[in-house]
Scaffold this motif. Structure first.
Motif, short mmCIF file in Angstrom:
data_model
loop_
_atom_site.label_atom_id
_atom_site.label_comp_id
_atom_site.label_asym_id
_atom_site.label_seq_id
_atom_site.Cartn_x
_atom_site.Cartn_y
_atom_site.Cartn_z
N PRO A 1 32.91 41.38 44.33
CA PRO A 1 33.19 42.79 43.98
C PRO A 1 34.46 43.36 44.62
O PRO A 1 35.01 44.34 44.11
CB PRO A 1 31.95 43.53 44.48
N ASP A 2 34.96 42.76 45.70
CA ASP A 2 36.18 43.25 46.34
C ASP A 2 37.43 42.56 45.82
O ASP A 2 38.54 42.95 46.16
CB ASP A 2 36.10 43.06 47.86
N GLY A 3 37.28 41.49 45.05
CA GLY A 3 38.44 40.75 44.55
C GLY A 3 38.76 39.48 45.31
O GLY A 3 39.79 38.85 45.04
N ASN A 4 37.92 39.08 46.27
CA ASN A 4 38.10 37.77 46.89
C ASN A 4 37.88 36.72 45.81
O ASN A 4 36.90 36.78 45.06
CB ASN A 4 37.10 37.58 48.05
N PRO B 1 36.51 38.97 53.90
CA PRO B 1 36.61 40.42 54.13
C PRO B 1 36.09 41.23 52.94
O PRO B 1 36.50 41.01 51.80
CB PRO B 1 38.11 40.63 54.32
N VAL B 2 35.17 42.14 53.22
CA VAL B 2 34.57 42.98 52.18
C VAL B 2 34.59 44.44 52.61
O VAL B 2 34.66 44.76 53.78
CB VAL B 2 33.13 42.53 51.85
N SER B 3 34.50 45.34 51.63
CA SER B 3 34.51 46.77 51.93
C SER B 3 33.11 47.37 52.04
O SER B 3 32.89 48.31 52.77
CB SER B 3 35.30 47.53 50.85
N ARG C 1 26.65 45.71 49.31
CA ARG C 1 27.02 45.28 47.96
C ARG C 1 27.43 43.82 47.96
O ARG C 1 27.03 43.04 47.10
CB ARG C 1 28.16 46.16 47.42
N ALA C 2 28.23 43.42 48.96
CA ALA C 2 28.67 42.03 49.06
C ALA C 2 27.50 41.10 49.34
O ALA C 2 27.39 40.01 48.76
CB ALA C 2 29.74 41.89 50.15
N LYS C 3 26.60 41.51 50.23
CA LYS C 3 25.42 40.68 50.52
C LYS C 3 24.60 40.47 49.26
O LYS C 3 24.16 39.36 48.97
CB LYS C 3 24.58 41.33 51.61
#
Length: 135
Positions: free
Chosen positions: A121-124, A11-13, A17-19
């Motif tokens: 970047p989301d903390g995963n 799960p990302v926000s 950015r995650a990609k």
């Protein structure tokens, strides 16, 4: 019967950015980037050499808050080399840690017990473990 784990949803926000983090900084291969409709976009990425991919997306995991996935683990044959590569790619990664005692004699003292840790970047949260030989 073989049971293989093929996909883990992360799960990302912010999908773009995650990609960029997973593809550009970690070096994961982008397998798919599909827009289903204006509310759903799915991106599948695979770590080099892995049989399991991750999926990030907009509208993909409505019940998992971004950053809530902990304990994802990658395995590499050379932890020093992997850590150096992550640092070169701009990933904030921990120092090498030895967790526990080797269950059997091995040529490299990091085998099975050597780890580094990082977060997206989301903390995963991810761990990288060294296993260069298997019994």
């Amino acid at each position: 019967m073989n049971w293989t784990l093929e996909v883990v949803v992360v799960p990302v926000s912010d999908l773009d950015r995650a990609k960029a983090f997973y593809a550009d900084q970690l070096g994961f291969v982008v397998d798919h980037d599909m827009v289903i409709n204006h509310e759903v976009r799915i991106v599948q990425l695979t770590p080099p050499g892995s049989g399991c991919s991750i999926v990030i997306g907009k509208g993909a995991v409505p019940h998992m808050p971004p950053g809530s996935l902990k304990g994802l683990q990658l395995v590499v044959p050379d932890l020093h080399k992997a850590r150096a590569e992550l640092l070169d790619r701009g990933v904030e990664v921990s120092d090498i840690q030895v967790l526990g005692k080797n269950p059997r004699p091995v040529p490299d003292p990091l085998d099975n017990v050597g780890f580094v840790f990082f977060e997206d970047p989301d903390g995963n949260a991810w761990a990288v473990q060294q296993i260069s030989t298997r019994p």
